[in-house]
Write a protein that holds these residues in place. Structure first.
Motif, PDB file in Angstrom:
ATOM      1  N   ARG A  22       0.831  -1.203   0.000  1.00 56.19           N
ATOM      2  CA  ARG A  22       0.000   0.000   0.000  1.00 56.19           C
ATOM      3  C   ARG A  22       0.867   1.255   0.000  1.00 56.19           C
ATOM      4  O   ARG A  22       0.593   2.213  -0.724  1.00 56.19           O
ATOM      5  N   THR A  23       1.914   1.243   0.804  1.00 59.93           N
ATOM      6  CA  THR A  23       2.829   2.388   0.847  1.00 59.93           C
ATOM      7  C   THR A  23       3.471   2.614  -0.512  1.00 59.93           C
ATOM      8  O   THR A  23       3.623   3.756  -0.964  1.00 59.93           O
ATOM      9  N   GLN A  24       3.856   1.524  -1.171  1.00 59.79           N
ATOM     10  CA  GLN A  24       4.466   1.607  -2.500  1.00 59.79           C
ATOM     11  C   GLN A  24       3.494   2.245  -3.499  1.00 59.79           C
ATOM     12  O   GLN A  24       3.873   3.122  -4.280  1.00 59.79           O
ATOM     13  N   ILE A  25       2.247   1.816  -3.475  1.00 60.15           N
ATOM     14  CA  ILE A  25       1.252   2.330  -4.412  1.00 60.15           C
ATOM     15  C   ILE A  25       0.922   3.791  -4.113  1.00 60.15           C
ATOM     16  O   ILE A  25       0.788   4.614  -5.029  1.00 60.15           O
ATOM     17  N   ILE A  26       0.804   4.122  -2.838  1.00 62.24           N
ATOM     18  CA  ILE A  26       0.551   5.516  -2.452  1.00 62.24           C
ATOM     19  C   ILE A  26       1.678   6.418  -2.937  1.00 62.24           C
ATOM     20  O   ILE A  26       1.452   7.505  -3.470  1.00 62.24           O
ATOM     21  N   GLY A  27       2.914   5.963  -2.768  1.00 61.41           N
ATOM     22  CA  GLY A  27       4.061   6.740  -3.244  1.00 61.41           C
ATOM     23  C   GLY A  27       4.047   6.919  -4.748  1.00 61.41           C
ATOM     24  O   GLY A  27       4.376   7.998  -5.265  1.00 61.41           O
ATOM     25  N   SER A  58      -6.271  -2.349  -7.327  1.00 64.40           N
ATOM     26  CA  SER A  58      -7.682  -2.524  -6.976  1.00 64.40           C
ATOM     27  C   SER A  58      -7.861  -3.463  -5.796  1.00 64.40           C
ATOM     28  O   SER A  58      -8.846  -3.356  -5.050  1.00 64.40           O
ATOM     29  N   TYR A  59      -6.936  -4.383  -5.606  1.00 62.05           N
ATOM     30  CA  TYR A  59      -7.005  -5.283  -4.450  1.00 62.05           C
ATOM     31  C   TYR A  59      -6.753  -4.518  -3.157  1.00 62.05           C
ATOM     32  O   TYR A  59      -7.426  -4.744  -2.143  1.00 62.05           O
ATOM     33  N   HIS A  60      -5.803  -3.599  -3.185  1.00 63.19           N
ATOM     34  CA  HIS A  60      -5.404  -2.904  -1.963  1.00 63.19           C
ATOM     35  C   HIS A  60      -6.234  -1.656  -1.672  1.00 63.19           C
ATOM     36  O   HIS A  60      -6.238  -1.181  -0.525  1.00 63.19           O
ATOM     37  N   PHE A  61      -6.920  -1.130  -2.683  1.00 63.96           N
ATOM     38  CA  PHE A  61      -7.731   0.073  -2.488  1.00 63.96           C
ATOM     39  C   PHE A  61      -9.102  -0.141  -3.112  1.00 63.96           C
ATOM     40  O   PHE A  61      -9.210  -0.625  -4.236  1.00 63.96           O
ATOM     41  N   ALA A  62     -10.150   0.263  -2.367  1.00 58.58           N
ATOM     42  CA  ALA A  62     -11.518   0.029  -2.824  1.00 58.58           C
ATOM     43  C   ALA A  62     -11.825   0.777  -4.122  1.00 58.58           C
ATOM     44  O   ALA A  62     -12.735   0.411  -4.855  1.00 58.58           O
ATOM     45  N   GLY A  63     -11.103   1.821  -4.400  1.00 58.24           N
ATOM     46  CA  GLY A  63     -11.316   2.594  -5.613  1.00 58.24           C
ATOM     47  C   GLY A  63     -10.378   3.784  -5.624  1.00 58.24           C
ATOM     48  O   GLY A  63      -9.561   3.965  -4.720  1.00 58.24           O
ATOM     49  N   LYS A  64     -10.515   4.605  -6.628  1.00 62.91           N
ATOM     50  CA  LYS A  64      -9.631   5.757  -6.750  1.00 62.91           C
ATOM     51  C   LYS A  64      -9.862   6.760  -5.629  1.00 62.91           C
ATOM     52  O   LYS A  64      -8.915   7.399  -5.159  1.00 62.91           O
ATOM     53  N   ASP A  65     -11.115   6.895  -5.180  1.00 58.62           N
ATOM     54  CA  ASP A  65     -11.393   7.816  -4.080  1.00 58.62           C
ATOM     55  C   ASP A  65     -10.577   7.440  -2.852  1.00 58.62           C
ATOM     56  O   ASP A  65      -9.983   8.303  -2.193  1.00 58.62           O
ATOM     57  N   GLU A  66     -10.554   6.151  -2.523  1.00 62.28           N
ATOM     58  CA  GLU A  66      -9.795   5.723  -1.346  1.00 62.28           C
ATOM     59  C   GLU A  66      -8.307   5.975  -1.539  1.00 62.28           C
ATOM     60  O   GLU A  66      -7.619   6.437  -0.617  1.00 62.28           O
ATOM     61  N   LEU A  67      -7.800   5.685  -2.721  1.00 57.71           N
ATOM     62  CA  LEU A  67      -6.372   5.887  -2.973  1.00 57.71           C
ATOM     63  C   LEU A  67      -6.000   7.353  -2.847  1.00 57.71           C
ATOM     64  O   LEU A  67      -4.990   7.707  -2.215  1.00 57.71           O
ATOM     65  N   MET A  68      -6.798   8.248  -3.418  1.00 59.48           N
ATOM     66  CA  MET A  68      -6.507   9.674  -3.327  1.00 59.48           C
ATOM     67  C   MET A  68      -6.558  10.151  -1.874  1.00 59.48           C
ATOM     68  O   MET A  68      -5.730  10.955  -1.435  1.00 59.48           O
ATOM     69  N   THR A  69      -7.536   9.649  -1.130  1.00 59.84           N
ATOM     70  CA  THR A  69      -7.645   9.996   0.283  1.00 59.84           C
ATOM     71  C   THR A  69      -6.400   9.561   1.041  1.00 59.84           C
ATOM     72  O   THR A  69      -5.847  10.310   1.859  1.00 59.84           O
TER      73      THR A  69
END
Length: 210
Positions: A22-27, A58-69
């Motif tokens: 998750r940290t990798q994807i957020i970065g 998509s497995y680690h985040f429910a959608g783009k809204d969650e990822l942006m948050t």
């Protein structure tokens, strides 16, 4: 895609590997947004930057809204972590306020890409269901820390009599304009900017006690 028996969100404890992913994807998301703008930050592009498939995102985040948050929250959490040592070393309310200002501006100066991503998300991202990603008042907990600081300082005479809430939001407002200005004007000397803020708010809050 999440397993059928796993609810959306983070109701269970994540494993070390999941947290790292998750940290990798957020970065990767922050980097794509900072470099190319929010309009170019598709999940596919973010996945490519992270070196994973779109399905992994998509497995680690429910959608783009969650990822942006989570990108925004990660930047603020990292900022709080970076600021903590200087603030904890302060021994008086006035020193605490000065350390808060200096360390906050120092984090902004040291992380222009991350702050650029936050600005893009907050100002330009439209959630799938409409509305806003962060509702007005979402930053109240940040101001609460300052409100408590000002109240403690007023009790011991470090600070003069004023409305702690008004002053807290004034401090936050002065800090929040720095990142957008620094993006537009990278030549700004942020170390000098921080010292001006320290002098300004020391004069505005100082009590009669030394």
């Amino acid at each position: 895609m999440r397993p059928e028996n796993e609810p959306e969100g983070q109701d269970r404890e994540l494993s070390f590997i999941e947290k790292a992913r998750r940290t990798q994807i957020i970065g990767a998301a922050a980097a794509v947004i900072a470099e190319d703008g929010i309009g170019q930050a598709s999940l596919a592009r973010i996945a490519k930057r992270a070196g994973v498939s779109k399905g992994v995102v998509s497995y680690h985040f429910a959608g783009k809204d969650e990822l942006m948050t989570q990108v925004v929250l990660a930047v603020y959490e990292a900022g709080a972590h970076a600021m903590a040592p200087a603030i904890q070393a302060a021994t008086t309310p006035r020193e605490h306020l000065a350390a808060y200002l200096r360390s906050n501006v120092a984090y902004i100066a040291a992380n222009p890409e991350a702050l650029r991503a936050v600005i893009e998300i907050v100002s330009g991202y439209s959630p799938e269901g409409g509305g806003r990603l962060f509702e007005p008042g979402a930053d109240e907990p940040i101001a609460d820390h300052l409100v408590e600081l000002f109240r403690r300082g007023q009790e011991d005479g470090s600070f003069r009599d004023f409305d702690p809430l008004v002053m807290a939001h004034t401090v936050r407002g002065a800090i929040d304009v720095i990142a957008p200005r620094a993006v537009r004007h990278p030549e700004i000397d942020l170390a000098a900017y921080a010292e001006e803020l320290v002098a300004l708010f020391d004069a505005a809050t100082r009590g009669e006690s030394p």
